[in-house]
Design a protein around this motif. Structure first.
Motif, PDB file in Angstrom:
ATOM      1  N   SER A   1       0.849  -1.190   0.000  1.00 40.35           N
ATOM      2  CA  SER A   1       0.000   0.000   0.000  1.00 40.35           C
ATOM      3  C   SER A   1       0.885   1.240   0.000  1.00 40.35           C
TER       4      SER A   1
ATOM      5  N   ILE B   1       0.799   5.290   0.377  1.00 45.42           N
ATOM      6  CA  ILE B   1      -0.077   6.334   0.911  1.00 45.42           C
ATOM      7  C   ILE B   1       0.638   7.672   0.852  1.00 45.42           C
TER       8      ILE B   1
ATOM      9  N   THR C   1      -4.257  11.986   5.030  1.00 47.64           N
ATOM     10  CA  THR C   1      -4.020  11.086   3.909  1.00 47.64           C
ATOM     11  C   THR C   1      -4.725  11.660   2.689  1.00 47.64           C
TER      12      THR C   1
ATOM     13  N   SER D   1      -4.023   7.227  -2.119  1.00 51.42           N
ATOM     14  CA  SER D   1      -3.420   5.926  -1.849  1.00 51.42           C
ATOM     15  C   SER D   1      -3.627   4.999  -3.037  1.00 51.42           C
TER      16      SER D   1
ATOM     17  N   TYR E   1       3.285   1.503  -9.235  1.00 56.24           N
ATOM     18  CA  TYR E   1       2.116   2.176  -8.665  1.00 56.24           C
ATOM     19  C   TYR E   1       1.984   3.554  -9.308  1.00 56.24           C
TER      20      TYR E   1
ATOM     21  N   LEU F   1      -0.221   7.214  -8.337  1.00 60.80           N
ATOM     22  CA  LEU F   1      -1.194   8.054  -7.628  1.00 60.80           C
ATOM     23  C   LEU F   1      -1.552   9.205  -8.562  1.00 60.80           C
TER      24      LEU F   1
ATOM     25  N   LEU G   1       5.520   9.835   1.573  1.00 63.07           N
ATOM     26  CA  LEU G   1       4.962   8.593   1.041  1.00 63.07           C
ATOM     27  C   LEU G   1       5.267   7.463   2.016  1.00 63.07           C
TER      28      LEU G   1
END
Length: 269
Positions: free
Chosen positions: A202, A204, A211, A214, A224, A226, A236
């Motif tokens: 995960s 974030i 937050t 995510s 990943y 975002l 992060l």
């Protein structure tokens, strides 16, 4: 008998500049990577007292600066769209094109002649669209578009006020009532990878104690992304689902309209 109904057409217009670092022997000021880019999508909320609303979209144009000549957008997905299918968060991409920088004064949707509504009883009623086939459905903006900034434009299409029943002639006329809901800068992206990629992690993005965004890593490559994170400084936090690995933290600076590439994170026991 008068028919009354309401519906909202949301047009999300995204104007952004792709920032790419290019190593080359020659620099060209007209390179497409230096141009703003326009993406236009449609979405809708359901009306009352109507079953279907079909709009025949042929072309999208913008007016930039003082020029009287419209810029015809490339990449337009022309077609006849049932706007009532674009509900519950759904939308459809109408155009994706590079555009000139400057002040966008107007957006125009050029319509074909296959526009109609369907009543709850199943009756198909054609819509007369005066000037929409020639000069288009017009939305006044007068907004500047500058480099490195992602903009979002939301428009409201009030159908209850836009459909006119013309007395005893049985004609139904489309006279669009459009208004700008918002035109605001948006954010940038954060991209990277976590290894080993077999450990789903995960990711974030934290600003202060909040937050903001995510995502989970892709188990096939550890990557990943975002998307659309507001500009600013972030911490992060990388939290592996396999708790035998330690949580890792990194810092990231997000710039409007750009993708921040974060160094690959190597998880440790």
């Amino acid at each position: 008998m008068k028919t009354s109904f309401t519906r909202t057409l949301m047009v999300f217009t995204v104007l952004f500049i792709t920032s790419v670092l290019i190593f080359s022997c020659n620099k060209n000021s007209n390179n497409s990577s230096d141009q703003p880019r326009l993406q236009l999508t449609l979405s809708d909320n359901p009306p009352v007292g109507i079953k279907e609303v079909w709009v025949d979209i042929k072309q999208v144009e913008i007016i930039v600066g003082d020029s009287a000549r419209p810029v015809i957008l490339d990449g337009v997905h022309a077609g006849v769209y049932n706007l009532l299918e674009l509900t519950g968060g759904k939308d459809t991409l109408l155009a994706d094109a590079l555009i000139p920088a400057g002040t966008i004064s107007q957006i125009r949707l050029i319509l074909g002649d296959n526009n109609y509504i369907v009543s709850p009883a199943g009756d198909k009623i054609m819509l007369k669209t005066p000037s929409a086939q020639q000069s288009g459905l017009k939305v006044q903006l007068h907004q500047d578009v500058t480099g490195g900034v992602l903009y979002r434009l939301a428009l409201d299409f009030d159908v209850a006020r836009s459909i006119v029943f013309a007395g005893n002639s049985s004609n139904v006329i489309l006279k669009p009532v459009l208004r700008v809901l918002s035109f605001v800068p948006s954010g940038g992206n954060i991209s990277g990878a976590v290894l080993p990629d077999s450990v789903v992690t995960s990711v974030i993005a934290i600003r202060g104690t909040d937050t903001i965004a995510s995502a989970f890593t892709n188990p096939s490559n550890g990557g990943y992304l975002l998307k659309d994170v507001p500009a600013g400084n972030y911490t992060l936090s990388f939290m592996p689902t396999d708790t035998t690995y330690k949580t890792v933290q990194k810092n990231a600076l997000v710039v409007l309209g750009q993708t921040t590439i974060v160094d690959t994170v190597q998880l440790q026991h």
